[in-house]
Enzyme design. Sequence first.
Site, PDB file in Angstrom:
ATOM      1  CD  GLU A 179     -15.528 -49.236  54.707  1.00 53.13           C
ATOM      2  OE1 GLU A 179     -16.586 -49.088  55.349  1.00 53.13           O
ATOM      3  OE2 GLU A 179     -15.446 -49.031  53.476  1.00 53.13           O
TER       4      GLU A 179
ATOM      5  NE  ARG B 190     -21.188 -52.287  59.007  1.00 57.41           N
ATOM      6  CZ  ARG B 190     -21.531 -52.676  57.779  1.00 57.41           C
ATOM      7  NH1 ARG B 190     -21.947 -53.931  57.577  1.00 57.41           N
ATOM      8  NH2 ARG B 190     -21.431 -51.842  56.760  1.00 57.41           N
TER       9      ARG B 190
ATOM     10  CB  THR C 222     -19.752 -48.565  60.187  1.00 57.21           C
ATOM     11  OG1 THR C 222     -19.761 -49.515  59.126  1.00 57.21           O
ATOM     12  CG2 THR C 222     -21.207 -48.366  60.640  1.00 57.21           C
TER      13      THR C 222
ATOM     14  CE  LYS D  85     -20.321 -46.296  52.464  1.00 52.30           C
ATOM     15  NZ  LYS D  85     -20.062 -46.890  53.803  1.00 52.30           N
TER      16      LYS D  85
END
Length: 207
Positions: free
Chosen positions: A46, A50, A74, A134
Amino acid sequence: MTQSESLTASALARLGPIIPVVVLHRADDAATLARALLRGGVRTMEITLRTPASLPALRAVAAEVPEMVVGAGTVLTADQVDEAVAAGARFLVSPGATVGLARAAVDSGLPFLPGAGTVSEMMTLAELGLTTIKFFPAAASGGRAYLASVAQPLPHLTFCPTGGITATTAPDWLALPNVACVGGSWLTSATQGPGKVVMVSDLWVLE
């Protein structure tokens, strides 16, 4: 049928016990890291959105290491869903999920692991047909005991706990019946220094 279309969120969560959460500051490091993970038996990664390098890194892994199942983490907005899809992401992960984000992610056709930290959030996601979730931030949201306690009232949900999990605590999380895998950054660590990414597992060190 493409690889992305044939992969469900449930199947994604069972490709391996750990989904590495990767922060990259140089896109040039992405393919090398992906190959190192594969050599270590890790089939997913993943790449979090960011840093400015995240989307180029996604494109690099998708193009150069197609055997790696690479996803975008994210993911916060519908625009980011579109950007991740265009970059070649094969799954999406978010720390939480608004209805708009969830719909955009589902509409993308990619497996989606939406974040939730409370029973109400979990139930809302389940109403949208999202049953592989998640659990985030795992350690701060009640930890293993909390997730174990929701197994009976929510037996149809499966989780990927992420946030505050370490190599030491991961086995305890994985022992829970409602946990398919865990997410964590301990397997790989990206320093702030340019050109330096260190795999904690010592599979690969780039100085």
